[in-house]
Each structure stands twice: as C-alpha cells, then as structure tokens.
Design a protein around this motif. Structure first.
Motif, PDB file in Angstrom:
ATOM      1  N   GLY A   1       2.354  15.058   4.050  1.00 14.97           N
ATOM      2  CA  GLY A   1       2.391  16.074   3.003  1.00 14.97           C
ATOM      3  C   GLY A   1       1.858  15.593   1.673  1.00 14.97           C
ATOM      4  O   GLY A   1       2.164  16.156   0.615  1.00 14.97           O
ATOM      5  N   VAL A   2       1.042  14.544   1.708  1.00 14.27           N
ATOM      6  CA  VAL A   2       0.490  13.939   0.507  1.00 14.27           C
ATOM      7  C   VAL A   2      -1.024  14.134   0.493  1.00 14.27           C
ATOM      8  O   VAL A   2      -1.705  13.769   1.462  1.00 14.27           O
ATOM      9  CB  VAL A   2       0.839  12.440   0.450  1.00 14.27           C
ATOM     10  CG1 VAL A   2       0.047  11.734  -0.642  1.00 14.27           C
ATOM     11  CG2 VAL A   2       2.338  12.254   0.239  1.00 14.27           C
ATOM     12  N   VAL A   3      -1.543  14.695  -0.599  1.00 14.19           N
ATOM     13  CA  VAL A   3      -2.984  14.908  -0.730  1.00 14.19           C
ATOM     14  C   VAL A   3      -3.434  14.339  -2.082  1.00 14.19           C
ATOM     15  O   VAL A   3      -3.556  15.061  -3.070  1.00 14.19           O
ATOM     16  CB  VAL A   3      -3.353  16.405  -0.629  1.00 14.19           C
ATOM     17  CG1 VAL A   3      -4.869  16.579  -0.636  1.00 14.19           C
ATOM     18  CG2 VAL A   3      -2.745  17.032   0.623  1.00 14.19           C
ATOM     19  N   PRO A   4      -3.680  13.018  -2.142  1.00 16.01           N
ATOM     20  CA  PRO A   4      -4.086  12.417  -3.410  1.00 16.01           C
ATOM     21  C   PRO A   4      -5.474  12.875  -3.848  1.00 16.01           C
ATOM     22  O   PRO A   4      -6.330  13.199  -3.019  1.00 16.01           O
ATOM     23  CB  PRO A   4      -4.093  10.903  -3.104  1.00 16.01           C
ATOM     24  CG  PRO A   4      -3.315  10.755  -1.843  1.00 16.01           C
ATOM     25  CD  PRO A   4      -3.545  12.023  -1.077  1.00 16.01           C
ATOM     26  N   THR A   5      -5.689  12.860  -5.150  1.00 14.05           N
ATOM     27  CA  THR A   5      -7.029  13.065  -5.683  1.00 14.05           C
ATOM     28  C   THR A   5      -7.787  11.746  -5.618  1.00 14.05           C
ATOM     29  O   THR A   5      -7.187  10.676  -5.387  1.00 14.05           O
ATOM     30  CB  THR A   5      -6.965  13.527  -7.144  1.00 14.05           C
ATOM     31  OG1 THR A   5      -6.377  12.471  -7.934  1.00 14.05           O
ATOM     32  CG2 THR A   5      -6.147  14.801  -7.297  1.00 14.05           C
ATOM     33  N   GLU A   6      -9.107  11.798  -5.807  1.00 11.83           N
ATOM     34  CA  GLU A   6      -9.898  10.564  -5.849  1.00 11.83           C
ATOM     35  C   GLU A   6      -9.360   9.627  -6.923  1.00 11.83           C
ATOM     36  O   GLU A   6      -9.264   8.406  -6.726  1.00 11.83           O
ATOM     37  CB  GLU A   6     -11.370  10.891  -6.118  1.00 11.83           C
ATOM     38  CG  GLU A   6     -12.129  11.400  -4.914  1.00 11.83           C
ATOM     39  CD  GLU A   6     -12.277  10.325  -3.844  1.00 11.83           C
ATOM     40  OE1 GLU A   6     -12.825   9.244  -4.146  1.00 11.83           O
ATOM     41  OE2 GLU A   6     -11.841  10.555  -2.704  1.00 11.83           O
ATOM     42  N   GLU A   7      -9.004  10.200  -8.056  1.00  7.94           N
ATOM     43  CA  GLU A   7      -8.463   9.382  -9.155  1.00  7.94           C
ATOM     44  C   GLU A   7      -7.174   8.697  -8.739  1.00  7.94           C
ATOM     45  O   GLU A   7      -6.950   7.524  -9.048  1.00  7.94           O
ATOM     46  CB  GLU A   7      -8.220  10.266 -10.378  1.00  7.94           C
ATOM     47  CG  GLU A   7      -7.697   9.498 -11.587  1.00  7.94           C
ATOM     48  CD  GLU A   7      -7.443  10.402 -12.782  1.00  7.94           C
ATOM     49  OE1 GLU A   7      -7.020   9.879 -13.829  1.00  7.94           O
ATOM     50  OE2 GLU A   7      -7.657  11.628 -12.667  1.00  7.94           O
ATOM     51  N   GLN A   8      -6.326   9.406  -7.994  1.00  8.10           N
ATOM     52  CA  GLN A   8      -5.064   8.815  -7.551  1.00  8.10           C
ATOM     53  C   GLN A   8      -5.282   7.740  -6.498  1.00  8.10           C
ATOM     54  O   GLN A   8      -4.579   6.721  -6.486  1.00  8.10           O
ATOM     55  CB  GLN A   8      -4.132   9.908  -7.025  1.00  8.10           C
ATOM     56  CG  GLN A   8      -3.538  10.772  -8.125  1.00  8.10           C
ATOM     57  CD  GLN A   8      -2.781  11.964  -7.579  1.00  8.10           C
ATOM     58  OE1 GLN A   8      -3.152  12.566  -6.574  1.00  8.10           O
ATOM     59  NE2 GLN A   8      -1.682  12.327  -8.250  1.00  8.10           N
ATOM     60  N   TYR A   9      -6.243   7.937  -5.596  1.00  8.75           N
ATOM     61  CA  TYR A   9      -6.566   6.885  -4.631  1.00  8.75           C
ATOM     62  C   TYR A   9      -6.918   5.587  -5.356  1.00  8.75           C
ATOM     63  O   TYR A   9      -6.436   4.506  -5.011  1.00  8.75           O
ATOM     64  CB  TYR A   9      -7.747   7.308  -3.761  1.00  8.75           C
ATOM     65  CG  TYR A   9      -7.405   8.214  -2.603  1.00  8.75           C
ATOM     66  CD1 TYR A   9      -6.398   7.899  -1.693  1.00  8.75           C
ATOM     67  CD2 TYR A   9      -8.123   9.395  -2.400  1.00  8.75           C
ATOM     68  CE1 TYR A   9      -6.109   8.733  -0.618  1.00  8.75           C
ATOM     69  CE2 TYR A   9      -7.843  10.232  -1.321  1.00  8.75           C
ATOM     70  CZ  TYR A   9      -6.839   9.897  -0.446  1.00  8.75           C
ATOM     71  OH  TYR A   9      -6.552  10.714   0.617  1.00  8.75           O
TER      72      TYR A   9
ATOM     73  N   ASP B   1     -11.047  -2.210  -0.404  1.00  3.17           N
ATOM     74  CA  ASP B   1     -10.467  -2.192   0.944  1.00  3.17           C
ATOM     75  C   ASP B   1      -9.287  -1.223   1.004  1.00  3.17           C
ATOM     76  O   ASP B   1      -9.151  -0.442   1.956  1.00  3.17           O
ATOM     77  CB  ASP B   1      -9.992  -3.585   1.345  1.00  3.17           C
ATOM     78  CG  ASP B   1     -11.133  -4.565   1.583  1.00  3.17           C
ATOM     79  OD1 ASP B   1     -12.168  -4.142   2.113  1.00  3.17           O
ATOM     80  OD2 ASP B   1     -10.969  -5.745   1.228  1.00  3.17           O
ATOM     81  N   ILE B   2      -8.415  -1.307   0.010  1.00  9.00           N
ATOM     82  CA  ILE B   2      -7.222  -0.458   0.012  1.00  9.00           C
ATOM     83  C   ILE B   2      -7.608   1.012  -0.149  1.00  9.00           C
ATOM     84  O   ILE B   2      -7.042   1.891   0.510  1.00  9.00           O
ATOM     85  CB  ILE B   2      -6.239  -0.922  -1.080  1.00  9.00           C
ATOM     86  CG1 ILE B   2      -5.698  -2.312  -0.706  1.00  9.00           C
ATOM     87  CG2 ILE B   2      -5.095   0.071  -1.251  1.00  9.00           C
ATOM     88  CD1 ILE B   2      -4.901  -2.986  -1.767  1.00  9.00           C
ATOM     89  N   TYR B   3      -8.589   1.281  -0.990  1.00  2.48           N
ATOM     90  CA  TYR B   3      -9.113   2.644  -1.119  1.00  2.48           C
ATOM     91  C   TYR B   3      -9.601   3.129   0.256  1.00  2.48           C
ATOM     92  O   TYR B   3      -9.288   4.258   0.667  1.00  2.48           O
ATOM     93  CB  TYR B   3     -10.258   2.669  -2.127  1.00  2.48           C
ATOM     94  CG  TYR B   3     -11.052   3.956  -2.130  1.00  2.48           C
ATOM     95  CD1 TYR B   3     -10.642   5.048  -2.886  1.00  2.48           C
ATOM     96  CD2 TYR B   3     -12.223   4.074  -1.371  1.00  2.48           C
ATOM     97  CE1 TYR B   3     -11.370   6.235  -2.879  1.00  2.48           C
ATOM     98  CE2 TYR B   3     -12.944   5.252  -1.355  1.00  2.48           C
ATOM     99  CZ  TYR B   3     -12.528   6.329  -2.108  1.00  2.48           C
ATOM    100  OH  TYR B   3     -13.244   7.502  -2.104  1.00  2.48           O
TER     101      TYR B   3
ATOM    102  N   ALA C   1      -4.892   1.987  -5.542  1.00  2.00           N
ATOM    103  CA  ALA C   1      -5.574   0.754  -5.123  1.00  2.00           C
ATOM    104  C   ALA C   1      -5.610  -0.261  -6.253  1.00  2.00           C
ATOM    105  O   ALA C   1      -5.448  -1.474  -6.033  1.00  2.00           O
ATOM    106  CB  ALA C   1      -6.987   1.077  -4.654  1.00  2.00           C
ATOM    107  N   GLY C   2      -5.789   0.232  -7.482  1.00  2.00           N
ATOM    108  CA  GLY C   2      -5.812  -0.662  -8.639  1.00  2.00           C
ATOM    109  C   GLY C   2      -4.457  -1.283  -8.920  1.00  2.00           C
ATOM    110  O   GLY C   2      -4.348  -2.487  -9.187  1.00  2.00           O
TER     111      GLY C   2
ATOM    112  N   ILE D   1       0.844  -1.199   0.000  1.00  2.00           N
ATOM    113  CA  ILE D   1       0.000   0.000   0.000  1.00  2.00           C
ATOM    114  C   ILE D   1       0.880   1.251   0.000  1.00  2.00           C
ATOM    115  O   ILE D   1       0.628   2.209  -0.743  1.00  2.00           O
ATOM    116  CB  ILE D   1      -0.947  -0.017   1.224  1.00  2.00           C
ATOM    117  CG1 ILE D   1      -2.018  -1.103   1.040  1.00  2.00           C
ATOM    118  CG2 ILE D   1      -1.604   1.348   1.425  1.00  2.00           C
ATOM    119  CD1 ILE D   1      -2.825  -1.383   2.295  1.00  2.00           C
ATOM    120  N   GLU D   2       1.928   1.244   0.812  1.00  2.00           N
ATOM    121  CA  GLU D   2       2.828   2.402   0.858  1.00  2.00           C
ATOM    122  C   GLU D   2       3.633   2.546  -0.425  1.00  2.00           C
ATOM    123  O   GLU D   2       3.899   3.683  -0.860  1.00  2.00           O
ATOM    124  CB  GLU D   2       3.786   2.277   2.037  1.00  2.00           C
ATOM    125  CG  GLU D   2       4.596   3.536   2.324  1.00  2.00           C
ATOM    126  CD  GLU D   2       5.673   3.856   1.293  1.00  2.00           C
ATOM    127  OE1 GLU D   2       5.893   5.045   0.994  1.00  2.00           O
ATOM    128  OE2 GLU D   2       6.313   2.900   0.785  1.00  2.00           O
TER     129      GLU D   2
END
Length: 391
Positions: free
Chosen positions: A349-357, A382-384, A361-362, A271-272
């Motif tokens: 310091g990380v702010v992902p977009t929904e698309e990046q989340y 789950d990962i999302y 996960a994919g 995940i990281e």
C-alpha cells in the motif's frame, strides 16, 4: 571462522501464567518504583495489565502506568515519558508489549541516565551513559527485543528511524507466556513471523560465513517458524505453535546466530526502516515487501550462499547453484504470500514518489557517503534500484 563474543544475561521466565509473578520477580531485582509501559488498548482488553498491576500491588511495589507507545515508537513520546519518570523517581522499567514498547523503554532507560537529549545517543553524537534496569513482559512474538542489545526509534523531525546497539540495553529478565499472543490479529502475527525470519537471514548473509553449525541452527529455526506460522494462521490458540514461535523470536535476535559468521548484512532491514519511517507501515510487512527484491539484486555476490539457504530451508533439489538460489527466493516469497504478507510495495500500500525513493536511498547511505550492508555493499543508486524492483 571469526572470533566472537556471546553475551546474553537476560533471565527468561517462560510459560503459562508467568506474568502473575511480576511483583515477585521485581522485588528480587530491588525495584522500588516501576514504570509499566504499554501501547494501546489491547493490553488492557486482554487483561494482562490488570494481572500485572495486581501482582505489583500484592508485592507492595509502587508503579506508574503509561500507555500510548506507537507501533513505530516516536521520540517525542519517549522524551515526555523520560520527564515523567524523573518526576516520579522511577528506578525500574517494565514494558508490557512487543518490540516497539520494549524499544521505547530502552530509549527511556538511556534518557534517564543522560542529562542531554537521548537522540544524541542514537545519532552517535554522545556515547551511552548507561540504562536503568528493565524487564519485559512480551505480548507480541516478533522483534526479539526482549533479549537483544538493540533499540530502534523514529524521530518525527525529519522522519529519521535509527537503531542503537549496546549491551546496556539487554533486559535483565523477560516474562514470556505464549497465551498472551492468542488474541493478536492474524496480520500482526504474520508480521512477527517475517520479522524473526529476517533477523535470522540478516545474520545468515554475512560476507565471512563459514560456521556450518550456526548455519544449521539458523536453518532449523527458519523451518520451525515457517511450519508454525502456517499452523497459527489456521489455529491461533495452538499453544505449542505459539510456544515455538515466541521462543524462536528470541533466539533469532539474542546473538546466538552470529557465532563465527560475524554480525551479518542488515541491508534489507535498513532499506525497510526508511519506508516505515516515512509511511508508518508495520516493520515485518515492509520487510516482506522488500526482501525478495533485495535478494534477487544481491544474490550473485555469493550465489552459493543463497543456494545453501534454499537447500537447507526448502529442500530445493536443483544441482546448479544459481537455479537453486532463485528457487529459494521464490519459495520464501511464496511463504510470505501464504501468510498474507505483501511481497511488493504496491501490495504493502506504499506508492513513493521519485523524490521519496531518492530521499530514502540517501538517508540509508548517509547521502551516498557509506555503503549499506556488509554482504551487499550497496550505494544509493543500488538502493534506489531495489526500491524500484520492489514496486
């Protein structure tokens, strides 16, 4: 308990000044042309490169000096160094640095034994063709790559970060002088402390964990790292504390903590890895940011296991397993904060977009075609959810 194989062929030269023996040691292994690989300017400023070069010259061993390894090592750099090594007829690799430098050296070593693109091996399109021998001079206690069978590389084409494991990647020797870690910035030291604790926890959370002896060794090493991590934050040049941390990093990742428990989970790591591939953060800091959320999300799959960790590492006195488990997670989170590590993506310091989340996960689940983690068995959804919990 499960059957297991334990193989650790790396010879360890541990203690003050051992890097001065590099030429002598390489001569014993028959090296005739060595690549000395390093990262940035810190290896030069600390004087360790000068001492290594002096030792090689005294032993009359020709060498090629190459820097520029990135903290999340890049495939493009490894490819270029592979071509350089072919041109220079290098037959031995000597990375001087931490896990990133050592991991790239392993990639280079495999690339020198394969006519195609070394990334084929990381994607499993091609089996390994061997690896030319390498030794290491460790300057950052963290990844455990100096005794492990693993290498992790980042491909900038799509920002894929993949690991590869094979016994051919185990270094033939490692030189470990705790004094070489004195000048590390506190943040880098703390990232290393988290990384080695996570290597232990990934193995602790195995779906078939029944080996009490291995559990006790794991808990003892975590306790030791927590104690000495707090010491070096206040006194960076405490040799004994640096000694303990450096040796713990190797023990955390050389296979001794698998024993009869199996290979472990590795869900939090993967995940990281998607975060550090895209956002280029320090691996240890990224692990600190996501592990508490991963732990809270999966703990009910085996609440007794989490309770055992809490009681053996933090001496939690709660009688109820669920309360003990959650308190143990809280205590680990508190320790991360005590050494100035983030425990959320925001603190990282990380702010992902929904698309990046969803992208991360994919990638983690091969587009939701496999479950991530032997213990957690996580889907892309789950990962999302874990990423969102970790915001």
């Amino acid at each position: 308990m499960q059957n297991f194989e334990y193989y650790t062929p790396t010879k360890v030269y541990f203690g003050k000044g051992e890097e001065n023996r590099a030429g002598e040691i390489l001569t014993a292994y028959g090296a005739t042309k060595v690549l000395v690989l390093y990262g940035g300017q810190s290896a030069k400023k600390s004087g360790v490169l000068d001492r290594v070069e002096k030792s090689l010259c005294e032993a009359r061993i020709p060498y090629v000096l190459q820097g520029g390894v990135h903290p999340n090592p890049r495939l493009s750099h490894a490819r270029a160094v592979i071509e350089l090594c072919k041109k220079e007829h290098v037959d031995f690799l000597l990375p001087v640095g931490g896990g990133s430098v050592i991991d790239e050296a392993k990639c280079i070593g495999m690339g020198l034994c394969y006519e195609g693109d070394v990334w084929d091996i990381y994607t499993r399109k091609e089996p390994d063709h061997g690896c030319i021998p390498l030794g290491t001079i460790l300057t950052i206690a963290a990844a455990g790559s100096e005794m492990s069978w693993a290498s992790v590389m980042t491909n900038e084409d799509g920002w894929f970060k993949l690991g590869y494991q094979n016994d051919v990647l185990r270094p033939v020797f490692t030189i470990m002088n705790p004094e070489l870690t004195y000048t590390l910035p506190p943040y880098q030291t703390a990232c290393g402390v988290v990384d080695m604790i996570m290597h232990i926890l990934e193995r602790f959370f195995s779906p078939h964990a029944e080996d009490d002896l291995t559990d006790e060794i794991a808990a003892a090493i975590i306790r030791n790292v927590i104690k000495n991590g707090e010491i070096v934050k206040m006194t960076p040049c405490d040799y004994n504390a640096r000694f303990q941390i450096m040796w713990a990093g190797s023990l955390a990742h050389n296979g001794i903590l698998e024993g009869g428990n199996g290979k472990g989970d590795w869900g939090a790591h993967h995940i990281e890895m998607e975060i550090s591939a895209i956002f280029d953060v320090a691996h240890g800091a990224g692990l600190a940011a996501v592990w508490p959320s991963w732990a809270r999300y999966v703990c009910k799959k085996d609440i007794a296991r989490f309770a055992k960790l809490a009681r053996s590492v933090f001496s939690v006195n709660e009688v109820e397993d669920e309360k003990a488990a959650l308190e143990g997670i809280n205590r680990m989170e508190q320790f991360f904060h005590s050494i100035d590590m983030p425990t959320s993506l925001t603190e990282l310091g990380v702010v992902p977009t929904e698309e990046q989340y969803w992208e991360m996960a994919g990638k983690c689940t091969h587009n939701d075609t496999k479950r991530e983690g032997a213990f957690g068995q996580l889907t892309a959804k789950d990962i999302y959810n874990i990423y969102k919990m970790a915001q």
